[in-house]
Design a protein around this motif. Sequence first.
Motif, PDB file in Angstrom:
ATOM      1  N   CYS A  39       0.851  -1.213   0.000  1.00  0.00           N
ATOM      2  CA  CYS A  39       0.000   0.000   0.000  1.00  0.00           C
ATOM      3  C   CYS A  39       0.878   1.250   0.000  1.00  0.00           C
ATOM      4  O   CYS A  39       0.595   2.221  -0.719  1.00  0.00           O
ATOM      5  CB  CYS A  39      -0.926   0.028   1.220  1.00  0.00           C
ATOM      6  N   HIS A  40       1.930   1.240   0.813  1.00  0.00           N
ATOM      7  CA  HIS A  40       2.835   2.404   0.846  1.00  0.00           C
ATOM      8  C   HIS A  40       3.406   2.670  -0.547  1.00  0.00           C
ATOM      9  O   HIS A  40       3.387   3.810  -1.029  1.00  0.00           O
ATOM     10  CB  HIS A  40       3.999   2.151   1.821  1.00  0.00           C
ATOM     11  N   ALA A  45       3.879   5.896  -5.391  1.00  0.00           N
ATOM     12  CA  ALA A  45       4.008   5.956  -6.852  1.00  0.00           C
ATOM     13  C   ALA A  45       2.850   6.742  -7.469  1.00  0.00           C
ATOM     14  O   ALA A  45       3.040   7.594  -8.337  1.00  0.00           O
ATOM     15  CB  ALA A  45       4.049   4.540  -7.425  1.00  0.00           C
ATOM     16  N   GLU A  46       1.660   6.473  -6.994  1.00  0.00           N
ATOM     17  CA  GLU A  46       0.456   7.071  -7.581  1.00  0.00           C
ATOM     18  C   GLU A  46       0.403   8.583  -7.345  1.00  0.00           C
ATOM     19  O   GLU A  46      -0.007   9.340  -8.208  1.00  0.00           O
ATOM     20  CB  GLU A  46      -0.764   6.396  -6.951  1.00  0.00           C
ATOM     21  N   LEU A  47       0.816   9.006  -6.147  1.00  0.00           N
ATOM     22  CA  LEU A  47       0.666  10.417  -5.784  1.00  0.00           C
ATOM     23  C   LEU A  47       1.982  11.186  -5.855  1.00  0.00           C
ATOM     24  O   LEU A  47       1.994  12.405  -5.685  1.00  0.00           O
ATOM     25  CB  LEU A  47       0.071  10.544  -4.372  1.00  0.00           C
ATOM     26  N   GLY A  48       3.066  10.473  -6.060  1.00  0.00           N
ATOM     27  CA  GLY A  48       4.361  11.156  -6.143  1.00  0.00           C
ATOM     28  C   GLY A  48       4.771  11.801  -4.836  1.00  0.00           C
ATOM     29  O   GLY A  48       5.395  12.866  -4.838  1.00  0.00           O
ATOM     30  N   VAL A  49       4.421  11.184  -3.704  1.00  0.00           N
ATOM     31  CA  VAL A  49       4.823  11.741  -2.402  1.00  0.00           C
ATOM     32  C   VAL A  49       6.099  11.044  -1.942  1.00  0.00           C
ATOM     33  O   VAL A  49       6.401   9.932  -2.372  1.00  0.00           O
ATOM     34  CB  VAL A  49       3.704  11.585  -1.334  1.00  0.00           C
ATOM     35  N   LYS A  50       6.821  11.729  -1.043  1.00  0.00           N
ATOM     36  CA  LYS A  50       8.113  11.174  -0.611  1.00  0.00           C
ATOM     37  C   LYS A  50       7.928   9.911   0.229  1.00  0.00           C
ATOM     38  O   LYS A  50       8.696   8.963   0.143  1.00  0.00           O
ATOM     39  CB  LYS A  50       8.878  12.215   0.215  1.00  0.00           C
ATOM     40  N   LYS A 167      -1.737  18.411 -10.440  1.00  0.00           N
ATOM     41  CA  LYS A 167      -0.926  17.781  -9.378  1.00  0.00           C
ATOM     42  C   LYS A 167      -1.841  17.042  -8.401  1.00  0.00           C
ATOM     43  O   LYS A 167      -2.889  17.587  -7.993  1.00  0.00           O
ATOM     44  CB  LYS A 167      -0.145  18.849  -8.619  1.00  0.00           C
ATOM     45  N   PRO A 168      -1.433  15.830  -7.982  1.00  0.00           N
ATOM     46  CA  PRO A 168      -2.305  15.063  -7.082  1.00  0.00           C
ATOM     47  C   PRO A 168      -2.573  15.795  -5.761  1.00  0.00           C
ATOM     48  O   PRO A 168      -1.634  16.330  -5.157  1.00  0.00           O
ATOM     49  CB  PRO A 168      -1.498  13.788  -6.811  1.00  0.00           C
ATOM     50  N   LEU A 169      -3.813  15.814  -5.333  1.00  0.00           N
ATOM     51  CA  LEU A 169      -4.126  16.336  -4.003  1.00  0.00           C
ATOM     52  C   LEU A 169      -3.394  15.463  -2.996  1.00  0.00           C
ATOM     53  O   LEU A 169      -3.287  14.251  -3.171  1.00  0.00           O
ATOM     54  CB  LEU A 169      -5.638  16.289  -3.744  1.00  0.00           C
ATOM     55  N   GLY A 170      -2.889  16.077  -1.975  1.00  0.00           N
ATOM     56  CA  GLY A 170      -2.125  15.327  -0.974  1.00  0.00           C
ATOM     57  C   GLY A 170      -0.632  15.452  -1.195  1.00  0.00           C
ATOM     58  O   GLY A 170       0.157  15.111  -0.317  1.00  0.00           O
ATOM     59  N   SER A 171      -0.246  15.960  -2.378  1.00  0.00           N
ATOM     60  CA  SER A 171       1.191  16.077  -2.670  1.00  0.00           C
ATOM     61  C   SER A 171       1.638  17.534  -2.599  1.00  0.00           C
ATOM     62  O   SER A 171       2.754  17.869  -2.976  1.00  0.00           O
ATOM     63  CB  SER A 171       1.490  15.523  -4.065  1.00  0.00           C
ATOM     64  N   LEU A 172       0.749  18.425  -2.120  1.00  0.00           N
ATOM     65  CA  LEU A 172       1.028  19.857  -2.235  1.00  0.00           C
ATOM     66  C   LEU A 172       1.527  20.507  -0.943  1.00  0.00           C
ATOM     67  O   LEU A 172       2.398  21.362  -0.973  1.00  0.00           O
ATOM     68  CB  LEU A 172      -0.244  20.568  -2.730  1.00  0.00           C
ATOM     69  N   ASN A 197       5.591  15.014   2.260  1.00  0.00           N
ATOM     70  CA  ASN A 197       6.276  15.579   1.095  1.00  0.00           C
ATOM     71  C   ASN A 197       7.595  16.221   1.488  1.00  0.00           C
ATOM     72  O   ASN A 197       8.399  16.549   0.629  1.00  0.00           O
ATOM     73  CB  ASN A 197       5.369  16.616   0.422  1.00  0.00           C
ATOM     74  N   ASP A 198       7.779  16.423   2.789  1.00  0.00           N
ATOM     75  CA  ASP A 198       9.024  16.988   3.290  1.00  0.00           C
ATOM     76  C   ASP A 198       9.850  15.841   3.873  1.00  0.00           C
ATOM     77  O   ASP A 198       9.510  15.289   4.924  1.00  0.00           O
ATOM     78  CB  ASP A 198       8.698  18.035   4.367  1.00  0.00           C
ATOM     79  N   PRO A 199      10.951  15.478   3.205  1.00  0.00           N
ATOM     80  CA  PRO A 199      11.709  14.304   3.651  1.00  0.00           C
ATOM     81  C   PRO A 199      12.261  14.442   5.071  1.00  0.00           C
ATOM     82  O   PRO A 199      12.518  13.439   5.736  1.00  0.00           O
ATOM     83  CB  PRO A 199      12.855  14.204   2.630  1.00  0.00           C
ATOM     84  N   ARG A 200      12.381  15.681   5.564  1.00  0.00           N
ATOM     85  CA  ARG A 200      12.916  15.867   6.924  1.00  0.00           C
ATOM     86  C   ARG A 200      11.969  15.321   7.990  1.00  0.00           C
ATOM     87  O   ARG A 200      12.362  15.138   9.135  1.00  0.00           O
ATOM     88  CB  ARG A 200      13.166  17.361   7.191  1.00  0.00           C
ATOM     89  N   LEU A 201      10.714  15.083   7.606  1.00  0.00           N
ATOM     90  CA  LEU A 201       9.726  14.632   8.593  1.00  0.00           C
ATOM     91  C   LEU A 201       9.663  13.108   8.710  1.00  0.00           C
ATOM     92  O   LEU A 201       9.055  12.565   9.635  1.00  0.00           O
ATOM     93  CB  LEU A 201       8.329  15.152   8.207  1.00  0.00           C
ATOM     94  N   ILE A 202      10.286  12.401   7.751  1.00  0.00           N
ATOM     95  CA  ILE A 202      10.057  10.957   7.639  1.00  0.00           C
ATOM     96  C   ILE A 202      10.545  10.174   8.869  1.00  0.00           C
ATOM     97  O   ILE A 202       9.802   9.371   9.442  1.00  0.00           O
ATOM     98  CB  ILE A 202      10.718  10.394   6.348  1.00  0.00           C
ATOM     99  N   GLU A 203      11.766  10.446   9.271  1.00  0.00           N
ATOM    100  CA  GLU A 203      12.366   9.645  10.350  1.00  0.00           C
ATOM    101  C   GLU A 203      11.542   9.758  11.639  1.00  0.00           C
ATOM    102  O   GLU A 203      11.221   8.768  12.291  1.00  0.00           O
ATOM    103  CB  GLU A 203      13.791  10.140  10.577  1.00  0.00           C
ATOM    104  N   ARG A 204      11.155  10.986  11.958  1.00  0.00           N
ATOM    105  CA  ARG A 204      10.405  11.179  13.213  1.00  0.00           C
ATOM    106  C   ARG A 204       8.991  10.598  13.094  1.00  0.00           C
ATOM    107  O   ARG A 204       8.461  10.035  14.050  1.00  0.00           O
ATOM    108  CB  ARG A 204      10.372  12.678  13.542  1.00  0.00           C
TER     109      ARG A 204
END
Length: 378
Positions: A39-40, A45-50, A167-172, A197-204
């Motif tokens: 799912c991830h 892929a579908e929404l182009g989010v990080k 642009k996909p909603l959710g990617s903005l 969409n901000d890679p700095r948020l992923i780890e936390r």
Amino acid sequence: MKRRIPYNKPCFEGKELVYIAEAINNGIISGDGQFTKRCHAFLEAELGVKKAFLTTSCTHALEMAAILLNIEAGDEVIVPSFTFVSTANAFALHKARIVFIDIRPDTLNMDETQLEKLITPRTKAVVPVHYAGVGCEMDTILEIAGRHNIAVVEDNAHGLFGKYKGKPLGSLGCMSALSFHETKNVTCGEGGALLLNDPRLIERAEIIREKGTSRSRFFRGEIKKYTWEDIGSSYLPSDILAGFLYAQLEAKDHIQEHRRRIWQYYYSALIPWAQEHGIHLPAIPEHCDQPYHMFYMLMPSHEDRRRMIEHLESHGIRSVFHYLPLHLSGMGVRMGGKKGNCPVTEDISDRLIRLPFFNKLTGIEQECIVEAVFSFYN
Ligand SMILES: Cc1ncc(COP(=O)(O)O)c(C=O)c1O
């Protein structure tokens, strides 16, 4: 027996039970198993989010957003009054003051022309809700928020597969929240996702989602033991639910095509009648691709709305309304909300009615609904 058409019905695309059985056979039914990963990957892929993280609900995805933004007492978060409670509650949980913004009378989305005057030095975030999956005016919202250094969290509970200017909603925004509740186009009963969409948020985010621990890194074999790192909670769904959800995501094209036909049928059948009786149907700006999440009508008055719901009910058709203005709710009033603060919300919320809309609504059922609507003024 009289026909009954529900307002919503959970629909199955065919592979749900197969994937649930597969998840069980895989031997991992807690979170982050094979289907969660699939799912991830699909959403990314579908929404182009990080990064996409499945959550137990959209409400929980919004709560994760509030933690990620370090929302605390005294912070202000701008939220439309015309939305579901969770959009505001997720931030109120962390003692933010909710500042309610009114909506535009055409799309029923946050009125971006009122945004700047609501911003103060305490404003930490703005939460545009893409109502019915029709994009908010994101260029303006992002420009204003960027200038004031304010986070934009998209509440995209309605808008999976919708687009704003291509642009996909959710990617903005810097992040966004999805819902897979039973009433949504794609569902697993109860579920959601936080998209980053901000890679700095992923780890936390990964830590917050796993009870504030480094367990995800431990499961990937990156560390020898996991420990308590931050605040968090248990926001990840079982892989059984992810299996169900993946079956629905895979059937996306079929679901979306069917929903498009349902929406178009309502619109073309009802538009001449609506124009004759002063009823407004949804307005979709040219630069927005909607995901056909719902079909609503704006009746001329509260009394007409009440009578239309009763009338449809007498034909065995369940229709519903929403949202009650949040600024006039018990909590909203305690936060300073007063009648007249959001006049468009107050007016629309009295007149909006939603017609039955679910993936397997049939042509015959739709004909009955439209006929019943037509007979209202007879
Ligand atoms: C705009 C909006 N935000 C958030 C939610 C909460 O979604 P969930 O039930 O997945 O928590 C909803 C529910 O429908 C909603 O309409």
